[in-house]
Scaffold this motif. Structure first.
Motif, PDB file in Angstrom:
ATOM      1  N   ASP A  97       4.823  -8.781   1.953  1.00  0.00           N
ATOM      2  CA  ASP A  97       5.421  -7.531   2.729  1.00  0.00           C
ATOM      3  C   ASP A  97       6.650  -8.116   3.288  1.00  0.00           C
ATOM      4  O   ASP A  97       6.852  -8.909   4.320  1.00  0.00           O
ATOM      5  N   TRP A 127       8.828  -3.271   2.058  1.00  0.00           N
ATOM      6  CA  TRP A 127       8.928  -3.639   0.649  1.00  0.00           C
ATOM      7  C   TRP A 127       7.829  -4.603   0.135  1.00  0.00           C
ATOM      8  O   TRP A 127       7.663  -5.603   0.794  1.00  0.00           O
ATOM      9  N   HIS A 128       7.009  -4.194  -0.837  1.00  0.00           N
ATOM     10  CA  HIS A 128       5.937  -5.101  -1.433  1.00  0.00           C
ATOM     11  C   HIS A 128       6.196  -5.535  -2.579  1.00  0.00           C
ATOM     12  O   HIS A 128       5.660  -5.165  -3.653  1.00  0.00           O
ATOM     13  N   LYS A 137      -0.636 -10.753  -6.302  1.00  0.00           N
ATOM     14  CA  LYS A 137      -0.543 -10.660  -4.679  1.00  0.00           C
ATOM     15  C   LYS A 137       0.790 -10.282  -4.489  1.00  0.00           C
ATOM     16  O   LYS A 137       1.643 -10.382  -5.200  1.00  0.00           O
ATOM     17  N   THR A 138       1.067  -9.524  -3.379  1.00  0.00           N
ATOM     18  CA  THR A 138       2.438  -8.863  -2.885  1.00  0.00           C
ATOM     19  C   THR A 138       2.716  -9.684  -1.617  1.00  0.00           C
ATOM     20  O   THR A 138       1.772 -10.080  -0.723  1.00  0.00           O
TER      21      THR A 138
END
Length: 690
Positions: free
Chosen positions: A258, A262-263, A255-256
């Motif tokens: 936000d 930028w992720h 998972k990233t």
């Protein structure tokens, strides 16, 4: 039982605080006053205790007591110390019950925060990791309380000091027994507050105030990152409860987050934020500058906070959150890099320091680096093993240094000592035991835990594994050198201060008993616990689910090449030999070397110029900004156009207008006459006449 372990120190802190308040009021019924003394020796604290405060420029303490002790001082000492010993005894029982009998516990106390999805309760999480920390915190704290009865015997504010000590212990216990991140953060900030109060205990001394503020501010930098990590976890999981977080952690991989377009990887960023908090609290490279300055506090404070307990909070936090760090190899690599760098960096500075407490402080910084190397390798139990052994021998070295300072009438510069083994043989013996344990001499506690960390660095599948192995091996040699340098310059050779040498004597029994117990711990905390901290089967049985270990690291450590295994011991012996050559056999060598390498010597003596660098980058711009906003913004713009501008002119006009209202009838009649004459004149000769 667990409630008693945690809350007995709080009870002691409250009672000591009440005694301090009533004692202060009895001494000064009309209110507290602070007297600042500026005598010829620059003694900043006239009511000094037996410590390093109120020193002149030569490192001497020209102290004298100008006020009587607070009423109830002995009662405060005995209450707080007695309650801590009860808590320490219960902690050892808890270690056996939880670690070996497998009776983990979770004790609900009361609800804390209920706000939408955020549900936080006060509860105590008692597993093996907690039990180990309970033993470390309460045992060292109880011995420090006992030691302080003798060490602080001339300080008039002893109830306040013992109240602060017990308050610190309670905050640390809340940290290690926390069952969620909010409660952990409460304890985290609580120990920060208590350390600020203890470092600045002698608040009449400017350097103590400056050191306390520095510790507080530098830790705020780390704690800002820690708070962001907690926010990130809540955003990802919807809870701050450890069990919920650990169950949800595997689902967070990939998972990233936000972050302004930028992720980054969610777990990696979260772990790095959390580790930022550990860097501040555990004085890791870049956020280390507060720890040596914290030596301005009384020596028992150095032993309790900066050797055994508060500075290990970061190590404990990483171990507690091991299920998260195990899922982020990048974060583990960062942890190992900073740990190895700190271990080497702090050891290089320790080589040339001359203040006995600062040498031990940089040693603490270096050993904390070792612990983080183990954490980065995934060998969390090995890191906790070194935390456990380090608590005993480092507290011993700090309290032993305090005994030396006490004997030398508050002299701290080792260049002014020498030959003290004849005068204080007991202190000399226990300091040697602490040094043998620290340097990793075979069969002493540090030998087992430090060597295990170096083996873990070698066996780790980490991008910085080779880097960490090389620096920890080098740091082992440096540690041996500066540790024996302290012993040789303090206890051997000819006395450099004959007056203080002649007057030197052993410390009171209150101080000798705790360092004797710690000396025993510096031997016994190693081999008997090696199986449960560093062997695959023992760790699985002892720690169980309290830490998430790298599944292969302990087995890989056992397959280390035989010719590499004794290398740390060889480095230890080499450091001892060089130190002996420099300070016993050929004492002229250090001076010649310093003259041949002046730039390197000054670089190390000035601690890699980090304080100067931070002063130039952060402190001076902040002062300039504050001064500009004060003088230009507030003074010139706001005050200039506000109170000193428009408002002042209005006041000037109204003051003059008010003068027209005198209250005398003839003034008003005269004004009417003048007005009528003026009006007639205007009509006759002016526009009115036309």
């Amino acid at each position: 039982m667990y409630q008693a372990i945690v809350f007995l120190p709080l009870l002691g802190a409250i009672l000591a605080g009440l005694i301090s308040i009533f004692g202060a009021h009895a001494r000064c019924p009309s209110g507290d006053t602070v007297d600042h003394h500026d005598d010829a020796h620059g003694d900043a604290h006239a009511s000094a205790a037996h410590d390093d405060h109120g020193q002149d420029d030569h490192g001497h303490d020209d102290h004298h007591v100008s006020e009587p002790p607070a009423a109830g001082s002995r009662l405060a000492e005995l209450i707080t110390t007695g309650l801590l010993f009860v808590s320490a005894a219960l902690s050892w029982f808890a270690l056996v019950d939880v670690g070996f009998m497998h009776h983990d516990a979770r004790v609900e106390l009361l609800p804390f925060i209920t706000s939408g999805d955020l549900q936080v309760a006060w509860s105590l999480r008692i597993d093996t990791l907690t039990a180990v920390m309970l033993v470390v915190v309460n045992t060292v704290s109880a011995l420090v309380h006992l030691y302080s009865i003798g060490y602080m015997d001339e300080d008039p504010n002893r109830p306040r000091f013992f109240g602060y000590l017990s308050l610190f212990t309670f905050a640390m216990l809340m940290l290690v027994t926390s069952d969620n991140l909010v409660q952990l953060f409460f304890g985290w900030e609580g120990v920060g507050l208590a350390s600020y109060l203890l470092i600045g205990f002698w608040y009449q001394k400017p350097s103590a105030n400056a050191a306390a503020i520095k510790a507080f501010v530098v830790n705020r930098v780390g704690d800002f990152g820690f708070a962001l990590g907690i926010f990130a976890i809540f955003a990802l999981v919807g809870s701050t409860d450890f069990e919920t977080i650990f169950h949800a952690a595997p689902g967070l991989t990939g998972k990233t987050i936000d972050f302004f377009g930028w992720h980054p990887d969610a777990l990696t960023l979260t772990c790095l934020f959390l580790f930022m908090g550990a860097m501040g609290k555990s004085a890791q490279f870049l956020l280390h500058t507060w720890l040596p300055d914290a030596m301005e506090g009384p020596t028992p404070v150095s032993a309790l906070i900066h050797a055994a307990t508060m500075v290990t909070a970061g190590v404990f936090m990483v171990a507690r959150l091991s299920p998260l760090f195990e899922l982020s190899p990048t974060a583990q690599a960062v942890v190992m890099f900073f740990g190895a760098t700190t271990a080497f960096f702090a050891a290089t500075i320790g080589l040339v320091q001359n203040d006995i407490k600062r040498i031990v402080a940089y040693s603490t910084c270096s050993q904390l680096g070792y612990m983080f190397v183990a954490m980065g390798a995934g060998a969390y139990s090995v890191g906790m093993f070194h935390l456990f052994t380090h608590a005993f021998f480092k507290a011993l070295l700090f309290l032993g240094s305090g005994s030396v300072i006490y004997a030398m009438h508050h002299e701290q510069d080792i260049r002014n000592m020498g030959g003290l083994w004849r005068k204080i043989p007991y202190t000399f013996a226990v300091m040697c035991i602490g040094t043998l344990a620290l340097t990793g001499f075979p069969l002493f506690a540090g030998y087992f835990s430090k060597d295990a960390i170096i083996e873990a660095a070698y066996a780790a599948h980490n991008p910085f594994a080779t880097y960490a192995y090389g620096l920890t091996i080098a740091a082992a040699g440096l540690t041996s050198f500066y540790s024996w340098r302290l012993i040789f310059k303090t206890f051997f050779g000819e006395p450099h201060d004959q007056k203080h040498y002649e007057a030197a004597h052993e410390s009171p029994i209150w101080m000798l008993v705790p360092i004797g117990v710690l000396a025993a711990g510096s031997i016994l905390a190693g081999l008997p616990f090696k199986e449960v901290f560093a062997s695959p089967h023992g760790v699985e049985e002892f720690f169980r689910e309290s830490v998430k270990m790298n599944p292969h690291i302990l087995e890989d450590m056992e397959h280390m090449p035989g010719w590499l295994a004794p290398l740390p011991t060889v480095m230890m012996a080499l450091g001892l030999f060089i130190s002996y050559m420099f300070y016993i056999s050929r004492p002229y060598l250090p001076v010649e070397l310093a003259k041949q390498q002046p730039m390197l010597y000054q670089f190390l003596l000035n601690k890699w110029y980090f304080d100067e660098l931070y002063d130039w980058i952060f402190v001076r711009p902040a002062k300039w900004l504050g001064y500009t906003l004060w003088k230009k913004g507030d003074g010139f713009v706001i005050d200039g156009f506000g109170p000193d501008g428009v408002s002042a002119r209005v006041l000037d006009v109204t003051r003059n207008v008010v003068k027209l209202q005198t209250g005398y009838l003839y003034h008003y009649a005269f004004a009417m006459l003048i007005g009528a004459a003026g009006l007639i004149t205007w009509f006759m000769f002016g526009l009115g006449g036309q």
